[in-house]
Design a protein around this motif. Structure first.
Motif, PDB file in Angstrom:
ATOM      1  N   CYS A  32      29.753  35.639 -43.516  1.00  0.00           N
ATOM      2  CA  CYS A  32      29.617  34.541 -42.551  1.00  0.00           C
ATOM      3  C   CYS A  32      28.160  34.125 -42.371  1.00  0.00           C
ATOM      4  N   THR A  38      28.644  29.336 -40.436  1.00  0.00           N
ATOM      5  CA  THR A  38      29.519  30.321 -39.803  1.00  0.00           C
ATOM      6  C   THR A  38      28.753  31.500 -39.202  1.00  0.00           C
ATOM      7  N   TRP A  41      30.227  33.388 -36.108  1.00  0.00           N
ATOM      8  CA  TRP A  41      31.297  34.336 -36.438  1.00  0.00           C
ATOM      9  C   TRP A  41      30.725  35.578 -37.103  1.00  0.00           C
ATOM     10  N   SER A  45      31.234  39.280 -35.841  1.00  0.00           N
ATOM     11  CA  SER A  45      31.748  40.324 -36.729  1.00  0.00           C
ATOM     12  C   SER A  45      30.892  41.583 -36.656  1.00  0.00           C
ATOM     13  N   SER A  70      32.819  28.041 -27.449  1.00  0.00           N
ATOM     14  CA  SER A  70      33.445  29.324 -27.795  1.00  0.00           C
ATOM     15  C   SER A  70      34.944  29.164 -27.982  1.00  0.00           C
ATOM     16  N   GLY A  73      35.510  27.374 -31.280  1.00  0.00           N
ATOM     17  CA  GLY A  73      35.206  28.316 -32.352  1.00  0.00           C
ATOM     18  C   GLY A  73      36.285  29.371 -32.521  1.00  0.00           C
ATOM     19  N   ASN A  74      36.850  29.830 -31.403  1.00  0.00           N
ATOM     20  CA  ASN A  74      37.925  30.821 -31.472  1.00  0.00           C
ATOM     21  C   ASN A  74      39.188  30.247 -32.102  1.00  0.00           C
ATOM     22  N   TRP A  77      38.556  30.280 -35.740  1.00  0.00           N
ATOM     23  CA  TRP A  77      38.601  31.665 -36.202  1.00  0.00           C
ATOM     24  C   TRP A  77      40.039  32.169 -36.313  1.00  0.00           C
ATOM     25  N   THR A 118      39.951  36.576 -30.794  1.00  0.00           N
ATOM     26  CA  THR A 118      39.033  35.599 -30.195  1.00  0.00           C
ATOM     27  C   THR A 118      37.677  36.262 -29.944  1.00  0.00           C
ATOM     28  N   LEU A 120      34.497  35.075 -30.043  1.00  0.00           N
ATOM     29  CA  LEU A 120      33.413  34.323 -29.398  1.00  0.00           C
ATOM     30  C   LEU A 120      33.639  34.285 -27.889  1.00  0.00           C
TER      31      LEU A 120
END
Length: 140
Positions: A32, A38, A41, A45, A70, A73-74, A77, A118, A120
């Protein structure tokens, strides 16, 4: 006594599940971060990799400053990687739950699912932290 139990469970976890999980999350984080867009993320990670090495005695809570970015972004993801990681955690939890010693480890495996799904807008705090079990990172 609780501290000793947490230590023993963390050592067993580290050998049976922690190292492979942390390695997988670290590889995902590196990938990422290489794909510059990315990076959020990737950072998440690495945070999860740290958490899965030693999960007993820590918990995941919502970050009070997390906002709409967030959440968006989730969602991305979840669609790209979250679902597959959750399936892997559930399969691993089932395998760990076969033995009596593995039951607490299976529970810890399931405890990791919310942050895997989730990542973020979350932070990892010690379980003793005030209100940690209630999902709030605020200390009075």
């Amino acid at each position: 006594m609780r501290g000793l139990l947490r230590f023993v469970l963390n050592v067993i976890w580290l050998v049976l599940a922690g190292l492979p999980l942390a390695l997988a999350y670290a590889v995902a984080g590196v990938i990422c971060c290489i794909l510059v867009i990315t990076i959020p993320w990737g950072i998440a990670s690495f945070r999860i990799a740290n958490y899965v090495l030693w999960p007993f005695g820590r918990t995941v809570v919502d970050r009070p400053t997390a906002g709409a970015a967030s959440a968006v972004g989730n969602v991305i993801w979840i669609l790209v990687a979250g679902i597959w990681l959750v399936i892997g955690h559930v399969a691993s939890a089932v395998a760990l739950a076969v033995t009596i010693v593995g039951i607490p480890l299976a529970i810890a495996e399931l405890k990791i699912i919310p942050v895997t799904l989730t990542p973020l807008g979350k932070q990892i705090v010690p379980s003793e932290r005030m209100f940690a079990s209630y999902g709030s990172a605020v200390q009075l």
